[in-house]
Design an enzyme around this catalytic site. Sequence first.
Site, short mmCIF file in Angstrom:
data_model
loop_
_atom_site.label_atom_id
_atom_site.label_comp_id
_atom_site.label_asym_id
_atom_site.label_seq_id
_atom_site.Cartn_x
_atom_site.Cartn_y
_atom_site.Cartn_z
N HIS A 256 24.62 24.33 69.78
CA HIS A 256 23.14 24.39 70.13
C HIS A 256 22.90 24.42 71.48
O HIS A 256 22.06 24.06 72.23
CB HIS A 256 22.51 22.86 69.64
N ASP A 319 26.07 17.95 67.19
CA ASP A 319 25.97 18.26 65.64
C ASP A 319 26.10 19.78 65.58
O ASP A 319 26.05 20.50 66.37
CB ASP A 319 24.78 17.75 65.23
N GLU A 320 26.57 20.01 64.41
CA GLU A 320 26.75 21.48 63.82
C GLU A 320 27.46 22.47 64.73
O GLU A 320 27.06 23.52 64.94
CB GLU A 320 25.13 21.75 63.50
N ASN A 321 28.51 22.24 65.32
CA ASN A 321 29.48 23.07 66.08
C ASN A 321 30.19 23.45 64.82
O ASN A 321 31.52 22.98 64.73
CB ASN A 321 30.09 22.28 67.16
#
Length: 685
Positions: A256, A319-321
Amino acid sequence: MQPKSYIFLFILLFFSYLHAQPMPAWKNLMPQPQELHLQKGQFVVDSLIRVGIPDHASRRVQIAATKFIRRLTNRSGLFVKYGFPVSIKEVPQANIVVYYNRLGKLQLHEDESYQLMITSDKIKIKAETDLGVVYAFETLLQLLDNDKDTHFFQNLSIIDKPDFTWRGLMIDASRHFEPVGVIKRNLDAMLVAKMNTFHWHLSDDQGFRVEIKKYPQLIQKASDGQYYTQAQIKDVVQYASDRGIRVIPEIDVPGHATALVTAFPEIASQKQNYRLERNAGIFDPTLDPTNPKTYEVLDQIFKELSKLFPFEYMHIGGDENRGKQWNNNADIQTFMKHKNIKSNHELQTYFNVKLQKILNKYHKKLMGWEEIRTKQMPKTALIHVWRGKAGESLVKTVKNGYNAVLSNGFYIDLMLPAASHYKTQLIPNKANLTPEEKSRILGGEATMWGELVTPLTIDSRIWPRTLAIGERLWTNPEKIDIDKMYQRLFTQSYHLEELGIAHIKNRDVILRNITQNQDISSLQLLSRLYEPLKGYTRNKGGTEYQTYSPFMLFADACTADAPDALYFNRLVKSYLQSHAVKDKRAIVSCLKRWKDNHHKLMSLRPNPKLVTLYPMSASLADLSQSMMRISHNLEDIDTAFVKKLNTQYQKALYKYNDVELPLANSLKALINDWLSDKGLDGIIK
């Protein structure tokens, strides 16, 4: 009908179908206190009311007492003689008196308890810290009641304290920037809900929103000119502190990170020119964990933030890497082999541990989304749980020795009903946790992600549903009553308006925009029936809406827990249980109102935004008219009519304009019930 008067009407209608009269104020407290003991008599509020506080009272108590007087007089209409708190020592005859022992610290496990005692001649507030005093004033204000002649407080005693030490709300100011005024009014509302942690999401792919003096390029290249100065940050942190709320910033890394690498392309894992992201979703730009410059930049960012945010924790996201850029970078792959790092997850842990050392240097602790939880991650990290089946990830986290905050079940951007959030259990019944493991569950946090909200609409996406989450985090009732929860929720909802929360009034701003300043009553009715699409179905793939798209559409005027839909569903449930004539009459009255509403809508001067609502309104009107025919027991109801009715039912449930009609089960059950009386079956599959 005006919004506030409609809320009153809805409350009365809703109560009537709970077979109850409007409740006394003490039954509408939200959050409910741990202990409440009623007594006979009342404390009558008059113009001589005086609030007494200790000499050298804290800033927090002075502000809370003054605001209490202002809000009390605004609600009661009384012209009081004493408009400010007085010293108990100087004015011992003050009839609302405050006692506390010390200044509360905005840290975990601080004492926030209070006692409230109301008798006919005096109200006493006692607390260990001034934090408890602030909460006691909020409870007392909710207890204000009236008859036709006077305003009064029912005599009672309350002993109260929170079940969880972390009661949070996250606002994402990166995807859509939220000005300071929006943040402050939501802090005011958080206090009503007795929430004590504001999580400020300040960076993401769409923007970096905080001034870092050493790196002006962050706001020059990565904010679109929409950011908070450090002076504004300090102002908000103080404003929150005055309300007993601590503030935790989030700088989301290593994923992000589009905004960060737009300003610093040299610390990206893939060398290219970057631009701020305008869509929603999960994107590839990721910080390079092998580059010393990455840590130099982050060190300076956290150094400056540590001086702005006194709270002991800072949130690093995490998150969400997906690690796509890491996989495609030969130098990173070589680094992983040299360090015997076997996976991207381990590489991110390497990155997180280095960040933790940076934070420790500035006397801060690390918090991150649950992806940071690995075998190598130190147990001092605070894990923010947001994924997985109910309770599983939370239980795994605390059993592995980490403290945890739960957001799974509290994602308010999903536009789920308040009941869904209220049912979320912070300590699962079947978890088999030891007392020590239970103590690691610090609390929970409502999350307001910003893909589809603007300053105009954000309040209606947070409130009033977050009041239900606040109660779950404060009282955490073992047995829940959804109907009574909604009673209290809607009662307290309109009180939020006096704080500046725009969750009710801004709906009409949007509707006037749609009608081009014509009569909005037909759209008001529709907006009280329809709800925005749930989950992330409104913005499929994150590309239907961009950050600059219009957010003054019909879906933006609608809310979760559409009040007319709640009322109708409750009405149908009551009717199917008893087949009471009064219930049927009320149902038919609703159908007639929906049918007639379409004619009212069609009388408006058309425009491109307005005409998109015609099919939705027409489908509801057609179904309503056919259902009225059934209700009147007409003889010409046959299989051909039933086939037509099936088609009308499906059309009415079609998801027009990014909204849905939450009446499917009630309409189906009602139609089948009415037609079964005529010997017809196989209806509405």
